[in-house]
Enzyme design. Structure first.
Site, PDB file in Angstrom:
ATOM      1  N   LYS A 211       0.889  -1.301  -0.018  1.00 14.50           N
ATOM      2  CA  LYS A 211      -0.209  -0.029  -0.070  1.00 14.50           C
ATOM      3  C   LYS A 211       0.831   1.159  -0.120  1.00 14.50           C
ATOM      4  CE  LYS A 211      -1.019   2.226   3.162  1.00 14.50           C
ATOM      5  NZ  LYS A 211      -2.482   2.244   4.187  1.00 14.50           N
TER       6      LYS A 211
ATOM      7  N   ARG B 260      -9.985   2.174   6.807  1.00 13.37           N
ATOM      8  CA  ARG B 260      -9.224   1.267   7.729  1.00 13.37           C
ATOM      9  C   ARG B 260      -8.927   2.028   9.048  1.00 13.37           C
ATOM     10  NH1 ARG B 260      -3.912   3.057   8.535  1.00 13.37           N
ATOM     11  NH2 ARG B 260      -2.548   1.975   7.385  1.00 13.37           N
TER      12      ARG B 260
ATOM     13  N   GLN C 276     -10.560  12.590   8.509  1.00  4.93           N
ATOM     14  CA  GLN C 276     -10.395  11.389   9.325  1.00  4.93           C
ATOM     15  C   GLN C 276     -11.328  11.862  10.622  1.00  4.93           C
ATOM     16  OE1 GLN C 276      -9.890   7.794  10.679  1.00  4.93           O
ATOM     17  NE2 GLN C 276      -9.452   8.401   8.626  1.00  4.93           N
TER      18      GLN C 276
ATOM     19  N   GLY D  36      -3.412  10.673  14.830  1.00  6.39           N
ATOM     20  CA  GLY D  36      -2.808  11.451  13.862  1.00  6.39           C
ATOM     21  C   GLY D  36      -1.472  11.142  13.841  1.00  6.39           C
ATOM     22  N   ALA D  37      -0.447  11.002  14.908  1.00  5.77           N
ATOM     23  CA  ALA D  37       0.666  11.055  14.994  1.00  5.77           C
ATOM     24  C   ALA D  37       1.148   9.543  14.170  1.00  5.77           C
ATOM     25  CB  ALA D  37       1.302  11.107  16.191  1.00  5.77           C
ATOM     26  N   ASP D  38       1.399   9.395  12.924  1.00  2.00           N
ATOM     27  CA  ASP D  38       1.455   8.292  12.056  1.00  2.00           C
ATOM     28  C   ASP D  38       3.022   8.458  11.680  1.00  2.00           C
ATOM     29  OD1 ASP D  38       0.849  10.235  10.177  1.00  2.00           O
ATOM     30  OD2 ASP D  38      -0.281   8.773   9.038  1.00  2.00           O
TER      31      ASP D  38
ATOM     32  N   LYS E  21       4.979  14.022  14.275  1.00  2.47           N
ATOM     33  CA  LYS E  21       3.831  14.213  14.710  1.00  2.47           C
ATOM     34  C   LYS E  21       3.620  13.915  16.005  1.00  2.47           C
ATOM     35  CE  LYS E  21       1.868  13.506   9.904  1.00  2.47           C
ATOM     36  NZ  LYS E  21       0.837  12.626   9.323  1.00  2.47           N
TER      37      LYS E  21
END
Length: 318
Positions: A67, A111, A139, A222-224, A228
């Site tokens: 992905k 997802r 999101q 949010g912190a991916d 972040k």
């Protein structure tokens, strides 16, 4: 090889039990039944953006998935969506490319929202007084929609930096059955909500340890990326139950990584969401506990949703 475009993806999604599929993926991952290498990542400064490459497979399955998902956060200024991407589904037996899912980033959003709903299902207090949403973007909307089957609560307080975006959020989401109020002070959310979802691209804390009430559950999505951050690291030390979608991944990125680097928690402290779902580790045991789920996004989510869409679109072809 099939090309499955966004229109077809959106057509088949309502027929799928994606929550069950993603739960099964998390359980398989925590049992060591998945192969998920570290996240591939490209970071951009001008304009700001990031690209994540997530990939892997379940042992004994028929497929593997790669992905690619991007986020360029000034795109709305150009009347473009901030997210984009695609998923590639291959045969695990031959390596042949079976499908290109041209989802334009939509399945990643779905997802992620499903994972947030799963976290709330297993970790939120039994009685939810008010849902708090930190953020006003795509999101932040999808997280609220996917909470619909998890809780009867429809009272929502939304935080955002811009009055116009808050107004648009309220206008768009109230017709879906929610009673929405808005605020420009994140402390208001902490003071009145016991289920909070953070869904921003913030690089510094928005919620602080001193603000959070006992009994609150927080899902942080949010912190991916490494840079972040949405939560005060001291808040993770205070939490009685600290859950990661992937311990190894969250030790490198996300809220848990910030707390580890600040020497506030040990890497052994978090448990995994798949363990909570399977019942091998305990989640919330009291409505007085503070619980936190740090969701950085794991490839098993992409694997499960890509497989489900591929099978459904094939069965629906005429």
């Amino acid at each position: 090889m099939r090309i499955i475009e966004l229109k077809e993806i959106k057509r088949v999604l309502p027929s799928l039990d994606l929550m069950a599929a993603v739960e099964a993926g998390f359980v398989a991952y925590s049992r060591g039944e998945a192969v998920v290498p570290p996240v591939g990542e490209l970071l951009f400064a001008d304009p700001p953006g990031d690209v994540h490459i997530k990939y892997g497979y379940l042992k004994g399955d028929d497929y593997y998935v790669v992905k690619i998902a991007s986020g360029f956060y000034r795109n709305p200024e150009l009347n473009l969506p901030s997210s984009n991407g695609l998923m590639l589904l291959f045969s695990q037996q031959t390596g042949a490319l079976l499908a290109v899912l041209l989802d334009e980033g939509y399945l990643t959003d779905v997802r992620t929202a499903i994972a947030g709903a799963i976290a709330a299902k297993y970790l939120a207090p039994r009685r939810i007084d008010r849902i708090g949403i930190i953020g006003t973007g795509v999101q932040a909307r999808m997280q609220l929609r996917y909470l619909l089957p998890v809780t009867d609560c429809r009272r929502v307080l939304v935080w955002g930096r811009h009055t116009e975006q808050l107004h648009r959020y309220r206008t768009d989401m109230e017709p879906e059955g929610f009673s929405i109020e808005t605020t420009s002070d994140a402390g208001d959310v902490a003071a009145s909500c016991n289920l909070i979802v953070t869904a921003t691209v913030s690089t510094s804390p928005l919620l602080w340890e001193r603000q959070i009430r006992s009994g609150t559950h927080i899902t942080a999505v949010g912190a991916d990326a490494i840079y972040k951050q949405e939560l005060d690291p001291s808040l993770l030390r205070r939490a009685e139950v600290l859950v990661a979608d992937s311990i190894s991944q969250c030790c490198e990125r996300g809220e848990i990584a910030h707390a580890i680097r600040a020497a506030l928690i040990e890497p052994e402290r978090p448990i995994e969401l798949g363990q909570v779902i399977a019942g091998s580790r305990q989640g919330r045991t009291s409505d007085r506990q503070i619980t936190i789920a740090d969701l950085t996004g794991v490839a098993v989510q992409d694997i499960q949703i890509a497989k489900a869409v591929f099978k459904a679109s094939g069965n629906s072809e005429r």
